[in-house]
Design a protein around this motif. Sequence first.
Motif, PDB file in Angstrom:
ATOM      1  N   UNK A  50       0.840  -1.202   0.000  1.00  0.00           N
ATOM      2  CA  UNK A  50       0.000   0.000   0.000  1.00  0.00           C
ATOM      3  C   UNK A  50       0.875   1.253   0.000  1.00  0.00           C
ATOM      4  N   UNK A  51       1.953   1.214   0.766  1.00  0.00           N
ATOM      5  CA  UNK A  51       2.857   2.364   0.808  1.00  0.00           C
ATOM      6  C   UNK A  51       3.484   2.656  -0.546  1.00  0.00           C
ATOM      7  N   UNK A  52       3.837   1.621  -1.302  1.00  0.00           N
ATOM      8  CA  UNK A  52       4.386   1.837  -2.641  1.00  0.00           C
ATOM      9  C   UNK A  52       3.368   2.554  -3.517  1.00  0.00           C
ATOM     10  N   UNK A  53       2.106   2.140  -3.422  1.00  0.00           N
ATOM     11  CA  UNK A  53       1.056   2.806  -4.199  1.00  0.00           C
ATOM     12  C   UNK A  53       0.928   4.279  -3.812  1.00  0.00           C
ATOM     13  N   UNK A  54       1.009   4.564  -2.520  1.00  0.00           N
ATOM     14  CA  UNK A  54       0.907   5.951  -2.060  1.00  0.00           C
ATOM     15  C   UNK A  54       2.060   6.777  -2.620  1.00  0.00           C
ATOM     16  N   UNK A  55       3.282   6.221  -2.576  1.00  0.00           N
ATOM     17  CA  UNK A  55       4.438   6.948  -3.105  1.00  0.00           C
ATOM     18  C   UNK A  55       4.268   7.246  -4.598  1.00  0.00           C
ATOM     19  N   UNK A  56       3.744   6.294  -5.346  1.00  0.00           N
ATOM     20  CA  UNK A  56       3.516   6.512  -6.771  1.00  0.00           C
ATOM     21  C   UNK A  56       2.430   7.564  -7.000  1.00  0.00           C
ATOM     22  N   UNK A  57       1.378   7.519  -6.195  1.00  0.00           N
ATOM     23  CA  UNK A  57       0.299   8.496  -6.337  1.00  0.00           C
ATOM     24  C   UNK A  57       0.787   9.913  -6.066  1.00  0.00           C
ATOM     25  N   UNK A  75       6.773  16.356  -2.654  1.00  0.00           N
ATOM     26  CA  UNK A  75       8.112  15.764  -2.728  1.00  0.00           C
ATOM     27  C   UNK A  75       8.645  15.431  -1.337  1.00  0.00           C
ATOM     28  N   UNK A  76       8.390  16.307  -0.367  1.00  0.00           N
ATOM     29  CA  UNK A  76       8.851  16.025   1.005  1.00  0.00           C
ATOM     30  C   UNK A  76       8.101  14.824   1.576  1.00  0.00           C
ATOM     31  N   UNK A  77       6.797  14.763   1.357  1.00  0.00           N
ATOM     32  CA  UNK A  77       6.029  13.608   1.824  1.00  0.00           C
ATOM     33  C   UNK A  77       6.528  12.324   1.156  1.00  0.00           C
ATOM     34  N   UNK A  78       6.829  12.415  -0.123  1.00  0.00           N
ATOM     35  CA  UNK A  78       7.319  11.251  -0.859  1.00  0.00           C
ATOM     36  C   UNK A  78       8.648  10.773  -0.288  1.00  0.00           C
ATOM     37  N   UNK A  79       9.545  11.721  -0.016  1.00  0.00           N
ATOM     38  CA  UNK A  79      10.860  11.345   0.531  1.00  0.00           C
ATOM     39  C   UNK A  79      10.726  10.733   1.919  1.00  0.00           C
ATOM     40  N   UNK A  80       9.897  11.361   2.763  1.00  0.00           N
ATOM     41  CA  UNK A  80       9.717  10.834   4.117  1.00  0.00           C
ATOM     42  C   UNK A  80       9.001   9.489   4.091  1.00  0.00           C
ATOM     43  N   UNK A  81       7.957   9.394   3.279  1.00  0.00           N
ATOM     44  CA  UNK A  81       7.216   8.142   3.186  1.00  0.00           C
ATOM     45  C   UNK A  81       8.036   7.017   2.586  1.00  0.00           C
ATOM     46  N   UNK A  82       8.932   7.367   1.639  1.00  0.00           N
ATOM     47  CA  UNK A  82       9.766   6.342   1.033  1.00  0.00           C
ATOM     48  C   UNK A  82      10.619   5.616   2.052  1.00  0.00           C
ATOM     49  N   UNK A  83      11.124   6.347   3.047  1.00  0.00           N
ATOM     50  CA  UNK A  83      11.926   5.694   4.093  1.00  0.00           C
ATOM     51  C   UNK A  83      11.082   4.703   4.892  1.00  0.00           C
ATOM     52  N   UNK A  84       9.837   5.069   5.171  1.00  0.00           N
ATOM     53  CA  UNK A  84       8.954   4.148   5.901  1.00  0.00           C
ATOM     54  C   UNK A  84       8.610   2.924   5.058  1.00  0.00           C
ATOM     55  N   UNK A 131      13.854  -0.800  -5.304  1.00  0.00           N
ATOM     56  CA  UNK A 131      13.329   0.253  -4.428  1.00  0.00           C
ATOM     57  C   UNK A 131      14.415   0.772  -3.493  1.00  0.00           C
ATOM     58  N   UNK A 132      15.229  -0.150  -2.972  1.00  0.00           N
ATOM     59  CA  UNK A 132      16.319   0.259  -2.076  1.00  0.00           C
ATOM     60  C   UNK A 132      17.339   1.115  -2.823  1.00  0.00           C
ATOM     61  N   UNK A 133      17.597   0.771  -4.100  1.00  0.00           N
ATOM     62  CA  UNK A 133      18.525   1.577  -4.890  1.00  0.00           C
ATOM     63  C   UNK A 133      18.044   3.008  -5.053  1.00  0.00           C
ATOM     64  N   UNK A 134      16.745   3.172  -5.281  1.00  0.00           N
ATOM     65  CA  UNK A 134      16.194   4.525  -5.382  1.00  0.00           C
ATOM     66  C   UNK A 134      16.324   5.262  -4.058  1.00  0.00           C
ATOM     67  N   UNK A 135      16.112   4.531  -2.948  1.00  0.00           N
ATOM     68  CA  UNK A 135      16.250   5.161  -1.641  1.00  0.00           C
ATOM     69  C   UNK A 135      17.669   5.595  -1.355  1.00  0.00           C
ATOM     70  N   UNK A 136      18.647   4.774  -1.750  1.00  0.00           N
ATOM     71  CA  UNK A 136      20.056   5.105  -1.510  1.00  0.00           C
ATOM     72  C   UNK A 136      20.455   6.343  -2.307  1.00  0.00           C
ATOM     73  N   UNK A 137      20.062   6.424  -3.574  1.00  0.00           N
ATOM     74  CA  UNK A 137      20.437   7.583  -4.390  1.00  0.00           C
ATOM     75  C   UNK A 137      19.748   8.861  -3.940  1.00  0.00           C
ATOM     76  N   UNK A 138      18.685   8.730  -3.135  1.00  0.00           N
ATOM     77  CA  UNK A 138      17.977   9.911  -2.639  1.00  0.00           C
ATOM     78  C   UNK A 138      18.518  10.407  -1.306  1.00  0.00           C
ATOM     79  N   UNK A 139      19.379   9.623  -0.665  1.00  0.00           N
ATOM     80  CA  UNK A 139      19.985  10.080   0.589  1.00  0.00           C
ATOM     81  C   UNK A 139      20.802  11.344   0.323  1.00  0.00           C
ATOM     82  N   UNK A 140      20.778  12.281   1.243  1.00  0.00           N
ATOM     83  CA  UNK A 140      21.399  13.587   0.997  1.00  0.00           C
ATOM     84  C   UNK A 140      22.862  13.476   0.610  1.00  0.00           C
ATOM     85  N   UNK A 141      23.607  12.661   1.332  1.00  0.00           N
ATOM     86  CA  UNK A 141      25.038  12.564   1.047  1.00  0.00           C
ATOM     87  C   UNK A 141      25.300  11.974  -0.328  1.00  0.00           C
ATOM     88  N   UNK A 142      24.442  11.069  -0.774  1.00  0.00           N
ATOM     89  CA  UNK A 142      24.600  10.456  -2.093  1.00  0.00           C
ATOM     90  C   UNK A 142      24.029  11.359  -3.171  1.00  0.00           C
TER      91      UNK A 142
END
Length: 434
Positions: A50-57, A75-84, A131-142
């Motif tokens: 369900x969370x993946x669907x929310x992120x896509x929406x 975008x902020x909600x997407x970034x925060x929700x993606x971590x969850x 999905x994890x790869x997208x999360x890693x590239x979105x980390x601030x340092x990366x």
Amino acid sequence: MRLTPTALLRGLAGGAVAVVALWLVQAEPSVRLDAVFATLAHLSGLLAGYGILVMLLLMARVPAVEHGIGADRLARWHARGGRHVLTLCLAHTVFALCGYAAHTGVDVLGAAVGLMGYPGLAAAAVGTALLAGAGVTSARTVRRRVRHETWRAAHLLTYVGAALAFAHQLSGPDLAGGPLAVWLWTLLHTTVGTLLVWYRLVVPVRQALRHGLRVTEVRTEGPDVVSVVMQGLGLTALRAEPGQFFRWRFLDRRLWRTALPFSLSAPVRDDTLRITVKACGDHTRRIRRLRPGVRVLATGPFGALTAHRRTRRKVLLLAGGVGITPMRALFETLPGGPGDLTLLYRAGNAAQLVLREELEAIAAARGAALHYLLGPSDGPFDPLAPQALRRLVPHLAEHDVYLCGPPGMSRAAAAALERAGVPADRIHSEQFTF
């Protein structure tokens, strides 16, 4: 139609409650260790799906969502929700491994090898890795170290990851409640997928074919700042409002790969659009070398920094740097009589002021106040201090405030405005650095 943040959050929370209810209907109480791990794996898997669907929406660019909430907030909600969501995916994996290990009597490594023998689970593992790869590239340092094209490619692969996760859910026990559960889950995925295809693919292509947008002029506005004027056909059909932005793709050899978000710096008129851009990176520097005739794909409009947010008669527009672009369009078009509008423009020095002649002409024609706040950001005097703002803007606490500028300046200005008595819900801002 504009969906409010509260309405969207309530709708998403209601969906999460329904997912938990679906899990409860299927849950079979048991004290066996493998059964406990299995039911926790089912719950975390359903919530992850369900969370993946929310992120896509959130990133589907649905106008009712974009115009009511704002692209920066989404975008902020997407970034925060993606971590969850990633946490839920990993929890689902761990619980499933532990449950399988407890059921078969093997260690966790042996359980992982055994589970990879099932095609549906192997596909789910690949989807989780994407999905994890997208999360890693979105980390601030990366994120600061990778090119935008690399980051975008990693995010495009999340669509493949979401599809693999959906296939796993249909073939696994998470939707074992019966045909109705499978039908509802499929309908939910189909709806979000249709919105993605429509608003991220069909609508941009249709706009490009319909409006035939081309660059007609590139003119210098200041140090490293240019305005790009574009003309097309039937641009009023875009229904673009002052304060909004488009994602622009210039079909030039060095720019076509990237869609760049820029606000309109003037209202739409005579089938003409204008943006004003400061060179601060490779792509924005290349915009200065655009030639008339270059085709443009403009997707939008997006953003919620419009007249619809206004709640008071008096309005303060506060801009910093090139953040003047949406403020200039609002300064010209916001309804109001003499004395109702005030524009404060923060810049390091007079040479950095952009569109100055236009701003002064608008102020004179409308009887609006215009003040330039000049000086270095680390100088001894802070023109954005609460007391300074109250001196410049009488009855400041009674104003709506529209704010746009660099992130640091925007945060400091918002804090100063609140200390000066402006309620937080009347400070309207939007960042374009996402």
